[in-house]
Design an enzyme around this catalytic site. Sequence first.
Site, short mmCIF file in Angstrom:
data_model
loop_
_atom_site.label_atom_id
_atom_site.label_comp_id
_atom_site.label_asym_id
_atom_site.label_seq_id
_atom_site.Cartn_x
_atom_site.Cartn_y
_atom_site.Cartn_z
CD GLU A 70 -39.90 -26.15 -47.17
OE1 GLU A 70 -38.77 -25.77 -46.94
OE2 GLU A 70 -40.66 -26.59 -46.29
CG ASP A 89 -37.68 -27.92 -44.84
OD1 ASP A 89 -38.72 -28.32 -44.28
OD2 ASP A 89 -37.19 -28.48 -45.84
CG ASP A 113 -32.65 -25.60 -44.33
OD1 ASP A 113 -33.65 -24.93 -44.69
OD2 ASP A 113 -32.21 -26.56 -44.99
CD GLU A 138 -31.28 -23.35 -50.26
OE1 GLU A 138 -32.22 -23.19 -51.06
OE2 GLU A 138 -30.17 -22.79 -50.41
CE1 TYR A 187 -35.42 -29.82 -43.27
CE2 TYR A 187 -33.41 -28.82 -42.42
CZ TYR A 187 -34.33 -29.00 -43.45
OH TYR A 187 -34.15 -28.37 -44.65
NE ARG A 242 -31.57 -30.84 -47.92
CZ ARG A 242 -32.78 -31.27 -48.30
NH1 ARG A 242 -33.82 -31.00 -47.53
NH2 ARG A 242 -32.94 -31.95 -49.41
CG HIS A 250 -30.96 -27.42 -37.72
ND1 HIS A 250 -31.90 -26.50 -37.38
CD2 HIS A 250 -30.56 -27.13 -38.98
CE1 HIS A 250 -32.09 -25.68 -38.42
NE2 HIS A 250 -31.28 -26.04 -39.39
#
Length: 916
Positions: free
Chosen positions: A7, A80, A82, A84, A296, A298, A343
């Site tokens: 990203e 990432d 997740d 998103e 990470y 989130r 996670h």
Amino acid sequence: MPVVVVESPAKAKTINKYLGSDYTVLASYGHVRDLPPKNGSVDPDADFEMKWEIANDSRKHVAAIAEALKTDDELILATDPDREGEAISWHLKEALTKRRSIKKSTHVSRVTFNAITKKAVTEAMQNPRDIDAPLVEAYLARRALDYLVGFNLSPVLWRKLPGARSAGRVQSVCLRLIVEREMEIEAFNPREYWTVKAQLKTPRGQSFEARLTSLAGKKLDRFDLANATQAEMAVDAVSKRALSITSVEAKPASRNPSAPFMTSTLQQEASRKFGMGARQCMNAAQRLYEAGHITYMRTDGIDMAPEAVTACRDAIADRYGKEYVPSSPRIYKNKAKNAQEAHECIRPTDMTKDATQLKLSEDDQRKLYDLIWKRTLACQMEGARLERTTVEIGSDDSQVGLRATGQVVTFDGFLKVYEEGRDEPVEDDDKRLPQIMQGEPAAFAAGAMQAQFAKAGEKTADSVIDDGDKPGGGMQSNGAAVMSKDAATLALQSHTQPPPRYTEATLVKRMEELGIGRPSTYASVITTIQDREYVRKEQNRLFPEDKGRIVTIFLLNFFKRYVEYDFTAALETELDHVSAGEEDYKELLAKFWRDFSAAISETSDLRIAEVLDVLDDALAPQLYPPREDGTDPRICPKCGQGQLHLKTSRTGGFVGCGNYPECTYTRPIAGEGAEGEEKLLGEDAGDEIWLKAGRFGPYVQRGEPTPENKKPPRASLPRKNREYLPGWDPKDMTLEKALTLLTMPREVGMHPNGGVITANLGRFGPYIAHQLPDDEKPVYVNLKEFQEVFEIGMNHAVELIDHKRANPGRGRTAAKALREMGDHPDGGKIQIMEGRYGPYVKWEKVNATLPKDADPEKLTMEEALKLIEEKAGKGGKKKAAPKKAAAKKPAAKKPAAKKTTAKKPAAKKPAAKKDD
């Protein structure tokens, strides 16, 4: 060589360091596609077809990836780990396929890693997989739902409630929590109660405090001492009796550490300990993650990888000794409702390094890393061992009983490193008691309560009473405390308190408990309701604005189902089922849209007057509470005839007189006496002088509008950078000050060359003005200090006017730099400047105004870059020539393209998460 896409450029730089020259690492700069903000982006009639559009800022990044794929036949999507991140990978694959950059021979794979370390990255590269289709479908469902709610409900708000800005699937429920808490506070009736305590001492002269627990042989409940008279009698009963220790009981106790951080608990603790908002916390955590310092950020998970647990236990033993390491590792189980994709917890990637060793330059990152590091170590440490002691004290006749409590830490355990913060203060039970033995006397410590009594007296304006005829012989009372004559026994007045307003921390905690939203959305949702001016943040507490309250009541009356907590949480559960591949996302959308579109259709036919009548009735208890004199609370207090009604304007809801325009009385919906209510300051020369609230803030006015004088004289209260100048706050406004403001513009005198010089207060501060007979326009000169508008004399005014006329365009001094931020990734200094409209961020020719609640001293580089990019995207100019050249010939030099990617500016916030 394979093309790896992540990203952000910071993440690309770190990963490129680990992978070396065998890979080309490029950045997508967050999401590359989104739904265009227009009708038809989601079409329910076409099986919820979604039309995606590549953002202007993203075109060059997609083009760079496409160019790299011309010579590389392998694409690795490493966004990432997740929902998103999965969506970004899917969007990239779709966009590149449409550009025909992905050919049949192109091998596309997806890799994820929970931490940006060499080991984690290289292991991920050895275990590629396909894009997770159910996870992408859960993302599509959320985006479609958010679009359908926002794009269909917001126009209803605009038409029915002027001033309302938007509604959202999760933000409206979040706003409801804040509004309902405020209504609880307003409806709360405090109840008085008193507590009695005495300062006692042992035969060895050591003092301790005890609280009255029984009186006249009866155990005291909280409200048994309901007034000062009863409190005086209780103090008298205690102070006249001889006391002794009836029992001493010591019990061992223990405290275990809190679980390691997940997203919501990190946001809560950062708010408690540092006052960080959710967005500020996540921005700092994002940078720590991209630099490879933490895992990470989130996540709903609180479990820790086995190798991390081992490393944590080793670090504890090395730093604090083996006695702080429990015999077996601590295992934590997730209790979060609707836990998202699994996670690991948020933890340091290297347990041996504390914040000092990392040498972090940014204050937010340093504080947050220190918090994460301490919490992680603490979660695997031995529990604290305590000894809690309870001492019972009584009189010989058993009429009076007191209790003293305290505790001693016999082994600090995890407390050596970290202790979790508390949202609200609790009664202190950590006091340490002296040596006390059963059967020994407990004497009064004369004079010991004097300081507490004096402190209580500071909180009340009532006088201190010393009446020897009162019970106790010389009892003292000031309305807040009662003390015995020997000043050893004290009764304190208290009142029950309403529930506290939410902080960002407690709001996140409540949303998590209800299963509303997800960790990745909390920050954006809370930010959105503040940006929409539905909520304001003061002293870290969230207050609903009038327009926020109106929107909530509107939704509760016309769209109740969609702001219900259970419905929103149940929808989150269904979306999680989609993530797990257990439910079809289009069936979910169809079921939701069927009922929601019907509700929209029904409300669209209502007239504004009908809506306001419903809201007026719903809000009646808050809008029109009973008056002390017993008069009708709906009668206008100004004209005494008109009925008060709820009204709306572009700035929100308010209460106004039904006799408008004959009567112009208005007040906020918060009630009579609230800030913003019309206030008669007095009379002058037969005119009433009023303090009123307008669209641009409070102002004073002479008289009322009449057919002959439709615009009576008005003057705004002076402000600078959105803050009232000292002494000019609305609550400090007097008739004298109002008349001073209403004398504006002030005539300073006649200029030697003709024309009058005037001094006045404008929208942007004090100024003087002058126009020569031959001038087309007046000359204006800003004054530095507000007081100058009343004091400036002719000599100084003429000097300023003549200098401005001789130097057109140079009348204002150069903007002052408040702070040097550092260099932009594209080159050039970034500064925070002091401007006439408030502080702003400056880079090259881009000037971006700071948000209302932003502190120039605490603004981070990440936030500054985002403000610059947003401003540039609205028409500001960037230093674009070098980037355009690079975009035209991205493949001229393969190594150069890779380096440029790692150093590109954050044209778009990395890994941006969408609002729910």
